[in-house]
Design a protein around this motif. Structure first.
Motif, PDB file in Angstrom:
ATOM      1  N   VAL A  31     -10.077 -14.144   3.591  1.00 18.17           N
ATOM      2  CA  VAL A  31      -9.323 -13.511   4.680  1.00 18.17           C
ATOM      3  C   VAL A  31      -7.854 -13.938   4.623  1.00 18.17           C
ATOM      4  N   LEU A  32      -7.601 -15.233   4.360  1.00 18.81           N
ATOM      5  CA  LEU A  32      -6.215 -15.689   4.290  1.00 18.81           C
ATOM      6  C   LEU A  32      -5.488 -15.088   3.094  1.00 18.81           C
ATOM      7  N   ALA A  33      -6.189 -14.872   1.986  1.00 20.38           N
ATOM      8  CA  ALA A  33      -5.563 -14.238   0.825  1.00 20.38           C
ATOM      9  C   ALA A  33      -5.137 -12.811   1.170  1.00 20.38           C
ATOM     10  N   GLU A  34      -5.992 -12.087   1.873  1.00 20.12           N
ATOM     11  CA  GLU A  34      -5.650 -10.738   2.312  1.00 20.12           C
ATOM     12  C   GLU A  34      -4.461 -10.774   3.261  1.00 20.12           C
ATOM     13  N   PHE A  35      -4.455 -11.764   4.145  1.00 20.11           N
ATOM     14  CA  PHE A  35      -3.347 -11.898   5.101  1.00 20.11           C
ATOM     15  C   PHE A  35      -2.028 -12.114   4.369  1.00 20.11           C
ATOM     16  N   MET A  36      -2.036 -12.940   3.341  1.00 21.24           N
ATOM     17  CA  MET A  36      -0.801 -13.226   2.604  1.00 21.24           C
ATOM     18  C   MET A  36      -0.255 -11.981   1.904  1.00 21.24           C
ATOM     19  N   THR A  37      -1.146 -11.109   1.434  1.00 20.29           N
ATOM     20  CA  THR A  37      -0.669  -9.884   0.787  1.00 20.29           C
ATOM     21  C   THR A  37      -0.043  -8.932   1.806  1.00 20.29           C
ATOM     22  N   ARG A  38      -0.515  -9.002   3.039  1.00 21.72           N
ATOM     23  CA  ARG A  38       0.018  -8.108   4.078  1.00 21.72           C
ATOM     24  C   ARG A  38       1.277  -8.647   4.737  1.00 21.72           C
ATOM     25  N   CYS A  39       1.433  -9.962   4.774  1.00 22.08           N
ATOM     26  CA  CYS A  39       2.536 -10.572   5.521  1.00 22.08           C
ATOM     27  C   CYS A  39       3.354 -11.459   4.578  1.00 22.08           C
ATOM     28  N   PRO A  40       4.335 -10.892   3.894  1.00 24.55           N
ATOM     29  CA  PRO A  40       5.114 -11.685   2.925  1.00 24.55           C
ATOM     30  C   PRO A  40       5.863 -12.854   3.567  1.00 24.55           C
ATOM     31  N   GLU A  41       6.231 -12.717   4.855  1.00 27.94           N
ATOM     32  CA  GLU A  41       6.903 -13.828   5.528  1.00 27.94           C
ATOM     33  C   GLU A  41       5.984 -15.037   5.627  1.00 27.94           C
ATOM     34  N   ALA A  42       4.692 -14.784   5.863  1.00 31.03           N
ATOM     35  CA  ALA A  42       3.724 -15.882   5.913  1.00 31.03           C
ATOM     36  C   ALA A  42       3.533 -16.493   4.535  1.00 31.03           C
ATOM     37  N   ALA A  43       3.508 -15.668   3.504  1.00 29.67           N
ATOM     38  CA  ALA A  43       3.381 -16.184   2.136  1.00 29.67           C
ATOM     39  C   ALA A  43       4.571 -17.073   1.792  1.00 29.67           C
ATOM     40  N   LYS A 109      -6.897  -3.549  15.114  1.00 27.18           N
ATOM     41  CA  LYS A 109      -6.911  -3.409  13.663  1.00 27.18           C
ATOM     42  C   LYS A 109      -5.997  -4.415  12.966  1.00 27.18           C
ATOM     43  N   THR A 110      -5.122  -5.067  13.742  1.00 28.62           N
ATOM     44  CA  THR A 110      -4.162  -6.000  13.161  1.00 28.62           C
ATOM     45  C   THR A 110      -4.849  -7.298  12.753  1.00 28.62           C
ATOM     46  N   LEU A 111      -4.548  -7.777  11.563  1.00 30.09           N
ATOM     47  CA  LEU A 111      -5.023  -9.077  11.100  1.00 30.09           C
ATOM     48  C   LEU A 111      -4.017 -10.119  11.577  1.00 30.09           C
ATOM     49  N   ARG A 112      -4.468 -11.031  12.443  1.00 23.95           N
ATOM     50  CA  ARG A 112      -3.565 -12.012  13.040  1.00 23.95           C
ATOM     51  C   ARG A 112      -4.016 -13.422  12.672  1.00 23.95           C
ATOM     52  N   VAL A 113      -3.055 -14.267  12.329  1.00 22.12           N
ATOM     53  CA  VAL A 113      -3.316 -15.668  12.040  1.00 22.12           C
ATOM     54  C   VAL A 113      -2.407 -16.504  12.929  1.00 22.12           C
ATOM     55  N   GLY A 114      -2.990 -17.476  13.622  1.00 25.81           N
ATOM     56  CA  GLY A 114      -2.215 -18.394  14.434  1.00 25.81           C
ATOM     57  C   GLY A 114      -2.195 -19.765  13.781  1.00 25.81           C
ATOM     58  N   VAL A 150       3.574 -17.614  20.389  1.00 28.22           N
ATOM     59  CA  VAL A 150       4.721 -16.790  20.035  1.00 28.22           C
ATOM     60  C   VAL A 150       4.401 -16.018  18.762  1.00 28.22           C
ATOM     61  N   ARG A 151       4.729 -14.728  18.777  1.00 31.90           N
ATOM     62  CA  ARG A 151       4.574 -13.931  17.553  1.00 31.90           C
ATOM     63  C   ARG A 151       5.812 -14.139  16.693  1.00 31.90           C
ATOM     64  N   ALA A 152       5.593 -14.734  15.538  1.00 33.17           N
ATOM     65  CA  ALA A 152       6.714 -15.058  14.661  1.00 33.17           C
ATOM     66  C   ALA A 152       7.048 -13.909  13.716  1.00 33.17           C
ATOM     67  N   PHE A 153       6.018 -13.359  13.053  1.00 31.73           N
ATOM     68  CA  PHE A 153       6.246 -12.317  12.051  1.00 31.73           C
ATOM     69  C   PHE A 153       5.251 -11.182  12.245  1.00 31.73           C
ATOM     70  N   HIS A 154       5.718  -9.966  12.016  1.00 28.44           N
ATOM     71  CA  HIS A 154       4.857  -8.776  12.042  1.00 28.44           C
ATOM     72  C   HIS A 154       5.212  -7.930  10.835  1.00 28.44           C
ATOM     73  N   HIS A 155       4.165  -7.454  10.155  1.00 34.08           N
ATOM     74  CA  HIS A 155       4.402  -6.650   8.954  1.00 34.08           C
ATOM     75  C   HIS A 155       3.324  -5.581   8.849  1.00 34.08           C
ATOM     76  N   GLY A 156       3.722  -4.370   8.469  1.00 30.81           N
ATOM     77  CA  GLY A 156       2.769  -3.296   8.224  1.00 30.81           C
ATOM     78  C   GLY A 156       2.376  -2.546   9.477  1.00 30.81           C
ATOM     79  N   ARG A 157       1.558  -1.516   9.265  1.00 31.05           N
ATOM     80  CA  ARG A 157       1.098  -0.674  10.362  1.00 31.05           C
ATOM     81  C   ARG A 157      -0.384  -0.372  10.220  1.00 31.05           C
ATOM     82  N   ASP A 159      -4.229  -0.195   9.901  1.00 29.03           N
ATOM     83  CA  ASP A 159      -5.198  -1.159   9.381  1.00 29.03           C
ATOM     84  C   ASP A 159      -4.612  -2.051   8.286  1.00 29.03           C
ATOM     85  N   LYS A 160      -3.305  -1.952   8.045  1.00 28.81           N
ATOM     86  CA  LYS A 160      -2.625  -2.849   7.115  1.00 28.81           C
ATOM     87  C   LYS A 160      -1.671  -3.803   7.831  1.00 28.81           C
ATOM     88  N   ALA A 161      -1.704  -3.768   9.155  1.00 25.93           N
ATOM     89  CA  ALA A 161      -0.795  -4.607   9.932  1.00 25.93           C
ATOM     90  C   ALA A 161      -1.252  -6.062   9.911  1.00 25.93           C
TER      91      ALA A 161
END
Length: 473
Positions: A31-43, A109-114, A150-157, A159-161
């Motif tokens: 799941v975290l690998a998928e998250f990193m591909t969707r959110c480059p700021e997190a990567a 649908k958004t994949l969120r990591v805190g 706090v929401r730091a980064f948001h990327h995509g729309r 089911d890819k958000a």
């Protein structure tokens, strides 16, 4: 004195057993690998964590939220996760046999990591994330609320958000942000200050325990057990850090990313035999329960009680000199008889004081990428001792010890009682004695336990008498 039974309690030695959980780790990793591909700021943040702090993104994760599906629920169940509803997250899942972030399932649908941070305000400032007029980066929760987000980064729309959130907790496991309460905030500030600046030196340890208990009782009355526990250990880390250069250097590195000590794994306290029961009683008052016990063997002559406060996320490793027979009794609640000699732990307390009082913690352990931290601290002229655990799922090592001066009155007392020789006293007088460490620990596959044999070896290596011999050689 406690009236609890002193009969041998073999079951207590077998009750807690932890195993690596590679299947559950694989679910988290995917799941975290998928998250990193969707959110480059997190990567990018993950790379900065590794190269600037020697830590891993995984070890900072508080929760992972993703769309609910029968297939994923089945995967969680198959790998040991169970449903644990909490306020604000009725479909939350956790693994009771390992150390993994919780999964929160919902219809979004958004994949969120805190990720865990000590202060969301510090985190967004370090990340240069500014509040905007549209409220996009507003912090949810008042200062010193038990939950701030706090929401730091948001990327995509669609089911890819993906979104990365900063999570600040103070003794609270839920996801409902408390309503503003100015009076409670003022009380939290008051008790946090009382814990940070509490008096630790008294004519005797009984007075020290009584004073500390009074502060704890007052905080519990005003704020509840879990919030009081969180504030107490923030003060403990602060006191330890002011006496440990490795801690100061590493904290500054983690503060540059606005993370603080939110990656702490356990806090280690050394206690005299006389002070052990009062120490455990104080911890139980703060909401801790006793977990596994350790005994290092006859030659080492020490044992330990692990305690956990699951709501505040604090784990304690409490060390004390003891005999083989005492590990089978209720040594955490029934006072142990005085002894004619001191082991490694007892001598440390004799030289520096009780860890919960004068000395402060023996070490703070946090979760790192073990090799990265070792190399990065070496570049800051901070050495690391040989690792005392090198399992694939657990690696541990101390930084080189911080040497503290020893009070003359303590040296006289130890010599008079023949706990140390006059020659050893002279060495301690001139060179001081090892006081504290930062522990570099890496956990894999969610392993929650400790290595008894490795801990035994490091206790022997850090015996102050051995250090005195080495310095005097």
């Amino acid at each position: 004195m406690s009236q609890r039974s002193s009969k041998p309690d073999v079951s207590a030695l077998k009750k807690f057993h932890w195993d690596p959980q590679p299947a559950a780790q694989a679910v988290v990793n995917a799941v975290l690998a998928e998250f990193m591909t969707r959110c480059p700021e997190a990567a990018n943040l993950s790379e900065r964590m590794l190269h600037e702090t020697g830590t891993r993104f995984l070890d900072w994760v508080d929760y992972i939220a993703l769309p609910r599906s029968p297939e994923f629920v089945a995967k969680l169940e198959q790998t040991g996760f169970t449903k644990h509803p909490v306020p604000g997250a009725p479909d939350a899942w956790q693994h009771d046999g390992a150390m993994f972030p919780r999964f929160v399932l919902d219809d979004d649908k958004t994949l969120r990591v805190g990720i865990k941070v000590e202060s969301v305000a510090d985190f967004v400032c370090a990340m240069h994330i500014h509040a905007l007029p549209d409220g996009k980066h507003d912090i949810k929760g008042e200062p010193l609320a038990q939950l701030r987000l706090v929401r730091a980064f948001h990327h995509g729309r669609g089911d890819k958000a993906a979104e990365l959130w900063g999570v600040e907790r103070h003794g609270y496991r839920g996801f409902e942000v408390p309503k503003p309460d100015a009076a409670r905030t003022a009380l939290a500030m008051k008790h946090a200050e009382h814990f940070r600046r509490r008096c630790r030196d008294f004519a005797n340890d009984e007075q020290g325990f009584a004073h500390t208990n009074q502060l704890i009782d007052a905080a519990i009355r005003d704020l509840g057990v879990d919030f009081a526990c969180d504030l107490f250990f923030a003060g403990e880390r602060d006191y330890w850090q002011r006496r440990n250069r490795a801690g100061q250097v590493q904290k500054a590195r983690q503060d540059r990313l606005g993370l603080g000590w939110a990656n702490h794994d356990h806090h280690t306290y050394r206690s005299s035999r006389e002070g052990f029961v009062p120490l455990v009683a104080m911890l139980e008052k703060l909401g801790f329960h006793c977990r596994e016990r350790f005994y290092a063997g006859h030659e080492a002559g020490w044992g330990a009680q692990v305690l956990e406060q699951s709501v505040s996320g604090i784990t304690i490793f409490a060390d004390v000199d003891m005999s083989p027979e005492e590990i089978l009794g209720d040594f955490s609640h029934i006072p142990m008889a005085p002894r004619a000699e001191l082991g490694t732990v007892g001598l440390w307390c004799g030289l520096h004081g009780e860890a919960v009082l004068q000395a402060g913690m023996h070490h703070l352990e946090c979760q790192f990428n073990w090799h990265a931290l070792k190399d990065q601290l070496a570049a800051a002229n901070i050495g690391t001792m040989d690792p005392f655990t090198t399992f694939p799922y657990l690696r541990q090592a101390f930084t080189e010890g911080e040497r503290w001066p020893v009070a003359e009155a303590r040296l006289h007392k130890l010599v008079d009682k023949k706990f140390i020789t006059p020659a050893q006293a002279n060495t301690f007088r001139g060179q001081g004695a090892i006081g504290s460490h930062l522990e570099n620990l890496e956990r894999n596959d969610g392993y929650k336990g400790f290595n008894q044999q490795g801990v035994s070896q490091i206790i022997a290596k850090t015996d102050p008498r051995r250090q005195a011999q080495l310095v005097g050689a």
